[in-house]
Enzyme design. Structure first.
Site, PDB file in Angstrom:
ATOM      1  N   HIS A 132     -50.445  -4.772  -7.084  1.00  0.00           N
ATOM      2  CA  HIS A 132     -49.650  -4.617  -8.316  1.00  0.00           C
ATOM      3  C   HIS A 132     -49.842  -3.265  -9.012  1.00  0.00           C
ATOM      4  CE1 HIS A 132     -48.378  -8.731  -8.110  1.00  0.00           C
ATOM      5  NE2 HIS A 132     -49.583  -9.227  -8.286  1.00  0.00           N
TER       6      HIS A 132
HETATM    7 ZN   LIG Z   1     -51.252 -12.880  -5.945  1.00  0.00          ZN
END
Ligand SMILES: [Zn+2]
Length: 390
Positions: A132
């Protein structure tokens, strides 16, 4: 070339610790490493500690001002105020944050270098997969994007085609964003639908920039997806794309948070299906990338019940010494788990769902079925861009 796989490991990666009450408890890394040892896999692989990623490597993906902000928060955690995503509930600042994040990134970069140079055919960094993190900000428990850094390093070394498969329950948004405009990198993410899960991206219509149409692939599956649907979707999308793209290296992210025990998401996948996908990724690497395979960890918040077993299977597959699902877990590891966590450890390397049944896409699909609708949406959005039949 060495026939042995590399396991990237420096004990200090367990210092990636956002503190008590944060779901990403580093005990999951510790217990995984201990389970790998309990099965004797540490003698079947070369255990290698790569050096931390330095400034010039981090800059392959991350902005200078962001790295500076991570360094500052790392030196003085109390100063983090949420800018650059640091000092938030998801990504609290902690002392030494820059150093340990760079160390984890270094393990993935080292894995990529070893595989590219032929020092190992496969390399695993289960402490990595922090997909992320963005070029200019922390997100979703991720500070530096080791997966993107490994891929960027492969490109720097001369790779012309790298494929990335991300089966974490969350969308691999950071890796997709980094290579959005780059046709040399094919990113494929299977995840829970953005309507019901962080980071609310990963729609089938996200297919890459104008310059790289069809280089981003997103399979957004309904909450509740279980073994049969997950394996069906994987096989309905991934192998055809990999066969067409012909990557020189395959990088895969094996977040274990698809599991039915995982507290942060809503899939119903078992350990047995996770293992089946790991085997499928290994097979794809051999079939289309001359065996060159970099395998990473990722999310996974059932830190005792799921993560250690899932990633020990991954290491075993990379080592060429698969662990049969019904295998009993060594008692020594179960005792260590109880001593450390006061939780009862699982007894076997299976959830009892092996062999996992699933129906192949080629045998037909049901346009009224939600899983099949999700697969169709992806195939329709992306396959024509790559010259493949929907
Ligand atoms: Zn995850």
């Amino acid at each position: 070339m060495s026939g042995r796989a590399q396991l990237m490991w420096d004990e200090a990666v367990t210092g990636y610790d956002f503190g008590r009450d944060h779901p990403m408890d580093p005990v999951r890394l510790h217990l995984t490493r201990r389970l790998v040892d309990a099965f004797g896999l540490d003698r079947e692989v070369d255990v290698v500690a790569a050096k931390a990623a330095g400034e010039s490597t981090l800059r392959l993906v991350h902005r200078e001002d962001y790295i500076e902000a991570v360094r500052a928060a790392s030196a003085d955690p109390a100063s983090a105020d949420g800018s650059y995503g640091i000092g938030t509930l998801d990504d609290p600042a902690f002392a030494g944050m820059h150093e340990v994040s760079a160390l984890i990134a270094g393990q993935s970069v080292g894995a990529a270098e070893a595989v590219w140079r032929g020092e190992a055919l496969h390399a695993v960094n289960f402490a990595g997969g922090l997909h992320h993190a963005m070029p200019g900000g922390a997100s979703g428990f991720c500070i530096y994007n080791d997966a993107a850094l490994a891929i960027a390093r492969l490109l720097e070394l001369g790779a012309e085609r790298v494929a990335y498969i991300d089966v974490d329950v969350h969308h691999g948004d950071g890796v997709q964003a980094v290579f959005w405009e780059n046709p040399r990198v094919l990113t494929i993410s299977l995840h829970e639908h953005p309507r019901t899960l962080f980071p609310q991206t990963g729609w089938p219509e996200e297919t890459g920039a104008e310059t790289a149409q069809g280089s981003a692939v997103n399979v957004a599956l309904p909450a509740g997806t279980g073994d049969a649907g997950w394996l069906r979707a994987f096989h309905a999308v991934v192998p055809e794309l990999i066969a067409d793209f012909r990557p020189q290296v395959l990088v895969t992210q094996h977040g274990a948070d698809t599991h039915f025990e995982d507290p942060l998401a809503h899939f119903a996948v078992s350990l047995d299906a996770q293992r089946a996908v790991q085997v499928a990724c290994h097979d794809l690497a051999h079939e289309y990338a001359d065996g060159r395979w970099v395998a990473l960890g990722g999310g996974g918040y059932a830190v005792v019940e799921v993560v250690p077993r899932s990633w020990t299977h991954l290491v075993a597959i990379a080592a060429g010494r698969e662990i049969a699902p019904e295998t009993v877990i060594p008692e020594s590891w179960r005792q260590e788990v109880f001593a450390r966590t006061r939780q009862l450890a699982p007894a076997r390397m299976t959830d009892g769902r092996w062999p996992v049944p699933w129906a192949s896409w080629e045998a037909g699909y049901d346009p009224a079925d939600r899983l099949d609708q999700a697969v169709l949406a992806t195939r329709r959005a992306v396959f024509p861009l790559r010259g493949l039949l929907t």
